[in-house]
Design a protein around this motif. Structure first.
Motif, PDB file in Angstrom:
ATOM      1  N   HIS A  44      -6.043  21.663   2.525  1.00 49.23           N
ATOM      2  CA  HIS A  44      -5.492  21.166   3.791  1.00 49.23           C
ATOM      3  C   HIS A  44      -4.866  19.796   3.589  1.00 49.23           C
ATOM      4  O   HIS A  44      -5.402  18.965   2.860  1.00 49.23           O
ATOM      5  N   SER A  45      -3.757  19.567   4.271  1.00 55.47           N
ATOM      6  CA  SER A  45      -3.199  18.214   4.248  1.00 55.47           C
ATOM      7  C   SER A  45      -4.078  17.297   5.086  1.00 55.47           C
ATOM      8  O   SER A  45      -4.795  17.747   5.995  1.00 55.47           O
ATOM      9  N   LEU A  46      -4.019  16.029   4.792  1.00 55.47           N
ATOM     10  CA  LEU A  46      -4.775  15.039   5.547  1.00 55.47           C
ATOM     11  C   LEU A  46      -4.377  15.076   7.018  1.00 55.47           C
ATOM     12  O   LEU A  46      -5.232  15.047   7.910  1.00 55.47           O
ATOM     13  N   TYR A  47      -3.083  15.182   7.276  1.00 59.79           N
ATOM     14  CA  TYR A  47      -2.604  15.238   8.660  1.00 59.79           C
ATOM     15  C   TYR A  47      -3.227  16.423   9.396  1.00 59.79           C
ATOM     16  O   TYR A  47      -3.713  16.283  10.515  1.00 59.79           O
ATOM     17  N   ASP A  48      -3.219  17.600   8.771  1.00 54.98           N
ATOM     18  CA  ASP A  48      -3.786  18.783   9.419  1.00 54.98           C
ATOM     19  C   ASP A  48      -5.286  18.631   9.644  1.00 54.98           C
ATOM     20  O   ASP A  48      -5.814  19.068  10.677  1.00 54.98           O
ATOM     21  N   SER A  49      -5.987  18.024   8.692  1.00 55.82           N
ATOM     22  CA  SER A  49      -7.428  17.811   8.862  1.00 55.82           C
ATOM     23  C   SER A  49      -7.695  16.901  10.053  1.00 55.82           C
ATOM     24  O   SER A  49      -8.584  17.165  10.863  1.00 55.82           O
ATOM     25  N   TRP A  50      -6.924  15.813  10.153  1.00 58.52           N
ATOM     26  CA  TRP A  50      -7.086  14.930  11.309  1.00 58.52           C
ATOM     27  C   TRP A  50      -6.751  15.661  12.596  1.00 58.52           C
ATOM     28  O   TRP A  50      -7.445  15.520  13.597  1.00 58.52           O
ATOM     29  N   VAL A  72       4.428  12.664   3.399  1.00 51.10           N
ATOM     30  CA  VAL A  72       5.485  12.300   2.453  1.00 51.10           C
ATOM     31  C   VAL A  72       5.264  10.886   1.916  1.00 51.10           C
ATOM     32  O   VAL A  72       5.068  10.688   0.720  1.00 51.10           O
ATOM     33  N   THR A  73       5.278   9.904   2.807  1.00 47.47           N
ATOM     34  CA  THR A  73       5.181   8.512   2.378  1.00 47.47           C
ATOM     35  C   THR A  73       3.865   8.241   1.655  1.00 47.47           C
ATOM     36  O   THR A  73       3.854   7.660   0.564  1.00 47.47           O
ATOM     37  N   LEU A  74       2.759   8.647   2.232  1.00 46.57           N
ATOM     38  CA  LEU A  74       1.447   8.398   1.637  1.00 46.57           C
ATOM     39  C   LEU A  74       1.310   9.055   0.266  1.00 46.57           C
ATOM     40  O   LEU A  74       0.657   8.528  -0.627  1.00 46.57           O
ATOM     41  N   ARG A  75       1.958  10.193   0.075  1.00 43.40           N
ATOM     42  CA  ARG A  75       1.922  10.867  -1.231  1.00 43.40           C
ATOM     43  C   ARG A  75       2.669  10.060  -2.300  1.00 43.40           C
ATOM     44  O   ARG A  75       2.459  10.254  -3.493  1.00 43.40           O
ATOM     45  N   GLY A  76       3.535   9.156  -1.873  1.00 49.60           N
ATOM     46  CA  GLY A  76       4.271   8.317  -2.811  1.00 49.60           C
ATOM     47  C   GLY A  76       3.521   7.068  -3.231  1.00 49.60           C
ATOM     48  O   GLY A  76       3.971   6.344  -4.121  1.00 49.60           O
ATOM     49  N   TYR A  77       2.384   6.793  -2.608  1.00 51.02           N
ATOM     50  CA  TYR A  77       1.597   5.612  -2.964  1.00 51.02           C
ATOM     51  C   TYR A  77       0.598   5.956  -4.068  1.00 51.02           C
ATOM     52  O   TYR A  77      -0.058   6.996  -4.006  1.00 51.02           O
ATOM     53  N   PRO A  78       0.453   5.083  -5.035  1.00 42.91           N
ATOM     54  CA  PRO A  78      -0.619   5.276  -6.012  1.00 42.91           C
ATOM     55  C   PRO A  78      -1.959   4.944  -5.359  1.00 42.91           C
ATOM     56  O   PRO A  78      -2.001   4.403  -4.248  1.00 42.91           O
ATOM     57  N   SER A  79      -3.022   5.264  -6.060  1.00 42.55           N
ATOM     58  CA  SER A  79      -4.351   4.931  -5.530  1.00 42.55           C
ATOM     59  C   SER A  79      -5.194   4.269  -6.605  1.00 42.55           C
ATOM     60  O   SER A  79      -4.762   4.116  -7.748  1.00 42.55           O
ATOM     61  N   ASP A  80      -6.391   3.914  -6.232  1.00 46.53           N
ATOM     62  CA  ASP A  80      -7.322   3.298  -7.170  1.00 46.53           C
ATOM     63  C   ASP A  80      -7.882   4.294  -8.178  1.00 46.53           C
ATOM     64  O   ASP A  80      -8.633   3.929  -9.069  1.00 46.53           O
ATOM     65  N   ILE A  81      -7.509   5.561  -8.061  1.00 45.04           N
ATOM     66  CA  ILE A  81      -7.814   6.578  -9.078  1.00 45.04           C
ATOM     67  C   ILE A  81      -6.468   7.031  -9.627  1.00 45.04           C
ATOM     68  O   ILE A  81      -5.654   7.612  -8.895  1.00 45.04           O
ATOM     69  N   ASP A  82      -6.220   6.746 -10.884  1.00 53.26           N
ATOM     70  CA  ASP A  82      -4.898   6.978 -11.482  1.00 53.26           C
ATOM     71  C   ASP A  82      -4.362   8.388 -11.275  1.00 53.26           C
ATOM     72  O   ASP A  82      -3.175   8.585 -11.072  1.00 53.26           O
ATOM     73  N   ALA A  83      -5.214   9.383 -11.335  1.00 57.27           N
ATOM     74  CA  ALA A  83      -4.763  10.774 -11.247  1.00 57.27           C
ATOM     75  C   ALA A  83      -4.445  11.228  -9.821  1.00 57.27           C
ATOM     76  O   ALA A  83      -3.958  12.340  -9.626  1.00 57.27           O
TER      77      ALA A  83
END
Length: 146
Positions: A44-50, A72-83
Motif C-alpha cells: 500500500h502507498s503511504l497516502y492510501d494507508s492514511w 511522487v515528491t516524497l519518493r524522491g527524498y533519501p532517508s536515513d536508511i540508504d536503501a
C-alpha cells in the motif's frame, strides 16, 4: 509543503496524523488495526494507508496535491536508511512500530531541507506537552516564498 500543498492543508493533515498515532487509546487502536488489516505495508502507498485511517485534506483539490506530494515528491527524498526512499522509510516506520510488542506513539514533523535532505526517523521527544517516548518522523521541506 514547498508550495505544492497549501499551508492550511499541510497543517490539517499533520494534526490528523499526530492525533491518530498519539499516546494512549489512539496508538493502541492503530496497532490493533495494523495487526488485523496490515494497513501499512509494501503493498500500500503511504497516502492510501492514511486515507484508510481517515487522514486526508478536507479540500478535494488539496487531496490531489497531497497525494502527489506523498506518492511522487516524497519518493524522491533519501532517508536515513540508504536503501529506502523517504516514502518507503515512513511506511517501514509505521509498520515496524505498529507491529512491535510495545508500539510507541508517533510524531510527524518537518525540518528544513537545507539542514538535512533526508527523511529521518528516530526515538525521542514528541509534542512538548507529552512525556512519552515517541517514534519521531521528520520530513525535509522547502519553505515557500509566499
Amino acid at each position: 509543503m514547498g508550495g505544492l500543498v497549501s499551508d492550511s492543508a499541510t497543517r490539517d493533515v499533520i494534526a490528523q496524523i499526530n492525533a491518530r498515532f498519539e499516546a494512549g487509546d489512539a496508538i493502541a487502536e492503530a496497532a490493533a488495526l495494523q495487526k488485523k488489516f496490515k494497513v501499512f505495508s509494501k503493498e500500500h502507498s503511504l497516502y492510501d494507508s492514511w486515507l484508510v485511517l481517515g487522514i486526508r485534506a478536507s479540500d478535494p483539490p488539496e487531496r490531489t496535491r497531497w497525494k502527489k506530494w506523498t506518492e511522487v515528491t516524497l519518493r524522491g527524498y533519501p532517508s536515513d536508511i540508504d536503501a529506502l526512499d523517504g516514502h518507503d522509510r515512513l511506511v517501514k516506520a509505521f509498520q515496524e512500530n505498529l507491529e512491535s510488542d510495545n508500539p510507541l506513539p508517533m510524531f510527524y514533523k518537518h525540518h528544513l531541507i537545507a539542514d538535512d535532505k533526508r527523511v529521518l526517523v528516530s526515538g525521542g521527544q514528541g509534542p512538548y506537552f507529552s512525556l512519552a517516548e515517541h517514534v519521531v518522523m521528520s520530513i525535509p521541506i522547502k519553505q515557500s516564498s509566499g
